[in-house]
Design a protein around this motif. Structure first.
Motif, PDB file in Angstrom:
ATOM      1  N   MET A 100       0.844  -1.192   0.000  1.00  0.00           N
ATOM      2  CA  MET A 100       0.000   0.000   0.000  1.00  0.00           C
ATOM      3  C   MET A 100       0.876   1.238   0.000  1.00  0.00           C
ATOM      4  SD  MET A 100      -3.434  -0.056   0.319  1.00  0.00           S
ATOM      5  CE  MET A 100      -3.894   1.260   1.453  1.00  0.00           C
ATOM      6  N   PRO A 101       0.470   2.289  -0.748  1.00  0.00           N
ATOM      7  CA  PRO A 101       1.243   3.535  -0.730  1.00  0.00           C
ATOM      8  C   PRO A 101       1.146   4.231   0.625  1.00  0.00           C
ATOM      9  CG  PRO A 101      -0.761   3.807  -2.014  1.00  0.00           C
ATOM     10  CD  PRO A 101      -0.668   2.352  -1.668  1.00  0.00           C
ATOM     11  N   CYS A 102       0.125   3.942   1.366  1.00  0.00           N
ATOM     12  CA  CYS A 102      -0.075   4.569   2.673  1.00  0.00           C
ATOM     13  C   CYS A 102      -0.646   3.525   3.622  1.00  0.00           C
ATOM     14  CB  CYS A 102      -1.032   5.753   2.549  1.00  0.00           C
ATOM     15  SG  CYS A 102      -1.410   6.535   4.129  1.00  0.00           S
ATOM     16  N   LYS A 103      -0.109   3.494   4.819  1.00  0.00           N
ATOM     17  CA  LYS A 103      -0.583   2.501   5.778  1.00  0.00           C
ATOM     18  C   LYS A 103      -1.114   3.158   7.042  1.00  0.00           C
ATOM     19  CE  LYS A 103       1.660  -1.624   4.212  1.00  0.00           C
ATOM     20  NZ  LYS A 103       2.304  -2.873   4.586  1.00  0.00           N
ATOM     21  N   CYS A 104      -1.730   4.318   6.865  1.00  0.00           N
ATOM     22  CA  CYS A 104      -2.286   4.992   8.041  1.00  0.00           C
ATOM     23  C   CYS A 104      -3.562   4.277   8.499  1.00  0.00           C
ATOM     24  CB  CYS A 104      -2.568   6.472   7.742  1.00  0.00           C
ATOM     25  SG  CYS A 104      -4.029   6.751   6.726  1.00  0.00           S
TER      26      CYS A 104
ATOM     27  N   ILE B 261      -9.803  -8.949   0.857  1.00  0.00           N
ATOM     28  CA  ILE B 261      -8.913  -7.921   1.408  1.00  0.00           C
ATOM     29  C   ILE B 261      -7.966  -7.417   0.320  1.00  0.00           C
ATOM     30  CG2 ILE B 261      -6.945  -7.559   2.973  1.00  0.00           C
ATOM     31  CD1 ILE B 261      -8.421  -9.285   5.037  1.00  0.00           C
ATOM     32  N   ALA B 262      -7.468  -8.329  -0.498  1.00  0.00           N
ATOM     33  CA  ALA B 262      -6.554  -7.939  -1.581  1.00  0.00           C
ATOM     34  C   ALA B 262      -7.263  -7.010  -2.564  1.00  0.00           C
ATOM     35  CB  ALA B 262      -6.028  -9.185  -2.289  1.00  0.00           C
ATOM     36  N   GLU B 263      -8.517  -7.331  -2.900  1.00  0.00           N
ATOM     37  CA  GLU B 263      -9.291  -6.492  -3.822  1.00  0.00           C
ATOM     38  C   GLU B 263      -9.542  -5.116  -3.216  1.00  0.00           C
ATOM     39  OE1 GLU B 263     -11.741 -10.242  -5.806  1.00  0.00           O
ATOM     40  OE2 GLU B 263     -12.834  -8.703  -4.696  1.00  0.00           O
ATOM     41  N   ALA B 264      -9.891  -5.095  -1.941  1.00  0.00           N
ATOM     42  CA  ALA B 264     -10.158  -3.831  -1.246  1.00  0.00           C
ATOM     43  C   ALA B 264      -8.883  -2.990  -1.166  1.00  0.00           C
ATOM     44  CB  ALA B 264     -10.705  -4.117   0.151  1.00  0.00           C
ATOM     45  N   THR B 265      -7.760  -3.645  -0.925  1.00  0.00           N
ATOM     46  CA  THR B 265      -6.472  -2.955  -0.844  1.00  0.00           C
ATOM     47  C   THR B 265      -6.157  -2.255  -2.158  1.00  0.00           C
ATOM     48  OG1 THR B 265      -5.652  -4.595   0.721  1.00  0.00           O
ATOM     49  CG2 THR B 265      -4.000  -3.293  -0.440  1.00  0.00           C
ATOM     50  N   LYS B 266      -6.430  -2.952  -3.255  1.00  0.00           N
ATOM     51  CA  LYS B 266      -6.166  -2.399  -4.581  1.00  0.00           C
ATOM     52  C   LYS B 266      -6.986  -1.122  -4.796  1.00  0.00           C
ATOM     53  CE  LYS B 266      -5.545  -4.180  -9.272  1.00  0.00           C
ATOM     54  NZ  LYS B 266      -6.709  -3.858 -10.099  1.00  0.00           N
ATOM     55  N   LYS B 267      -8.253  -1.171  -4.416  1.00  0.00           N
ATOM     56  CA  LYS B 267      -9.130  -0.002  -4.584  1.00  0.00           C
ATOM     57  C   LYS B 267      -8.625   1.187  -3.775  1.00  0.00           C
ATOM     58  CE  LYS B 267     -13.453  -2.359  -5.595  1.00  0.00           C
ATOM     59  NZ  LYS B 267     -14.642  -2.942  -4.989  1.00  0.00           N
ATOM     60  N   VAL B 268      -8.269   0.943  -2.520  1.00  0.00           N
ATOM     61  CA  VAL B 268      -7.820   2.039  -1.660  1.00  0.00           C
ATOM     62  C   VAL B 268      -6.459   2.555  -2.134  1.00  0.00           C
ATOM     63  CG1 VAL B 268      -7.190   2.685   0.702  1.00  0.00           C
ATOM     64  CG2 VAL B 268      -9.156   1.193   0.301  1.00  0.00           C
ATOM     65  N   ALA B 269      -5.600   1.649  -2.586  1.00  0.00           N
ATOM     66  CA  ALA B 269      -4.271   2.052  -3.060  1.00  0.00           C
ATOM     67  C   ALA B 269      -4.384   2.952  -4.282  1.00  0.00           C
ATOM     68  CB  ALA B 269      -3.437   0.810  -3.382  1.00  0.00           C
ATOM     69  N   GLU B 270      -5.375   2.698  -5.140  1.00  0.00           N
ATOM     70  CA  GLU B 270      -5.567   3.507  -6.351  1.00  0.00           C
ATOM     71  C   GLU B 270      -6.186   4.859  -6.033  1.00  0.00           C
ATOM     72  OE1 GLU B 270      -7.827   0.930  -8.849  1.00  0.00           O
ATOM     73  OE2 GLU B 270      -6.076  -0.232  -9.472  1.00  0.00           O
ATOM     74  N   HIS B 271      -7.055   4.879  -5.029  1.00  0.00           N
ATOM     75  CA  HIS B 271      -7.724   6.134  -4.657  1.00  0.00           C
ATOM     76  C   HIS B 271      -7.721   6.321  -3.147  1.00  0.00           C
ATOM     77  CE1 HIS B 271      -9.154   6.544  -8.776  1.00  0.00           C
ATOM     78  NE2 HIS B 271      -9.535   5.292  -8.724  1.00  0.00           N
ATOM     79  N   PRO B 272      -6.568   6.642  -2.581  1.00  0.00           N
ATOM     80  CA  PRO B 272      -6.530   6.833  -1.115  1.00  0.00           C
ATOM     81  C   PRO B 272      -7.365   8.050  -0.722  1.00  0.00           C
ATOM     82  CG  PRO B 272      -4.313   6.685  -2.072  1.00  0.00           C
ATOM     83  CD  PRO B 272      -5.265   6.867  -3.204  1.00  0.00           C
ATOM     84  N   GLN B 273      -8.136   7.908   0.344  1.00  0.00           N
ATOM     85  CA  GLN B 273      -9.032   8.983   0.784  1.00  0.00           C
ATOM     86  C   GLN B 273      -8.462   9.779   1.948  1.00  0.00           C
ATOM     87  OE1 GLN B 273     -12.046   9.623  -0.767  1.00  0.00           O
ATOM     88  NE2 GLN B 273     -11.298   8.105  -2.220  1.00  0.00           N
ATOM     89  N   CYS B 274      -7.321   9.393   2.433  1.00  0.00           N
ATOM     90  CA  CYS B 274      -6.833  10.005   3.668  1.00  0.00           C
ATOM     91  C   CYS B 274      -6.093  11.318   3.432  1.00  0.00           C
ATOM     92  CB  CYS B 274      -5.947   9.025   4.422  1.00  0.00           C
ATOM     93  SG  CYS B 274      -4.331   8.812   3.660  1.00  0.00           S
ATOM     94  N   ALA B 275      -5.797  12.025   4.509  1.00  0.00           N
ATOM     95  CA  ALA B 275      -5.183  13.356   4.453  1.00  0.00           C
ATOM     96  C   ALA B 275      -3.817  13.333   3.791  1.00  0.00           C
ATOM     97  CB  ALA B 275      -5.072  13.916   5.867  1.00  0.00           C
ATOM     98  N   ASN B 276      -3.108  12.229   3.864  1.00  0.00           N
ATOM     99  CA  ASN B 276      -1.781  12.133   3.265  1.00  0.00           C
ATOM    100  C   ASN B 276      -1.815  12.319   1.760  1.00  0.00           C
ATOM    101  OD1 ASN B 276      -0.757  11.580   5.779  1.00  0.00           O
ATOM    102  ND2 ASN B 276      -0.774   9.359   5.506  1.00  0.00           N
ATOM    103  N   PHE B 277      -3.011  12.138   1.160  1.00  0.00           N
ATOM    104  CA  PHE B 277      -3.121  12.223  -0.294  1.00  0.00           C
ATOM    105  C   PHE B 277      -3.985  13.385  -0.762  1.00  0.00           C
ATOM    106  CE2 PHE B 277      -1.468   8.061   0.373  1.00  0.00           C
ATOM    107  CZ  PHE B 277      -0.650   7.838  -0.719  1.00  0.00           C
ATOM    108  N   GLN B 278      -4.447  14.226   0.182  1.00  0.00           N
ATOM    109  CA  GLN B 278      -5.228  15.395  -0.205  1.00  0.00           C
ATOM    110  C   GLN B 278      -4.281  16.558  -0.440  1.00  0.00           C
ATOM    111  OE1 GLN B 278      -8.427  14.708  -0.697  1.00  0.00           O
ATOM    112  NE2 GLN B 278      -8.036  12.692   0.152  1.00  0.00           N
ATOM    113  N   ARG B 279      -4.186  16.993  -1.670  1.00  0.00           N
ATOM    114  CA  ARG B 279      -3.260  18.078  -1.980  1.00  0.00           C
ATOM    115  C   ARG B 279      -4.013  19.335  -2.337  1.00  0.00           C
ATOM    116  NH1 ARG B 279       0.721  15.223  -0.582  1.00  0.00           N
ATOM    117  NH2 ARG B 279       1.415  13.403  -1.704  1.00  0.00           N
TER     118      ARG B 279
END
Ligand SMILES: [Zn+2]
Length: 92
Positions: A24-28, A74-92
């Protein structure tokens, strides 16, 4: 009324087990919760009463097919979140 989705503790257990190895690009905490929610939504819930639920959940821990299914979701869900992270670390 005392019921809960028996899949929830099973998915939580599997997610905790695999989280450190997951790519995952982010593990928060929020990303982890997003994966948890998406995985749970994609798995048919199994509602049980609190009284009978614990025995049911324990039995499922030893069901290999069930575990494999959960890990796939879980693997499928991880892929979805990795492609479109919703957390603050990715809000620019
Ligand atoms: Zn994150």
């Amino acid at each position: 009324m005392k019921v809960f989705n028996a899949m929830e503790p099973l998915v939580a257990e599997a997610l905790n087990e695999y989280w450190s190895d997951i790519n995952m690009p982010c593990k928060c905490e929020q990303c982890k919760n997003d994966v948890f929610a998406i995985a749970l939504n994609s798995i048919t819930p199994r509602y049980v009463s609190k009284d009978n639920g614990i025995a049911y959940v324990k039995a499922q821990y030893f069901d290999k097919q069930m575990k494999t299914n959960i890990v796939v979701k879980i693997a499928e869900a991880t892929k979805k979140v990795a492609e479109h992270p919703q957390c603050a670390n990715f809000q620019r």
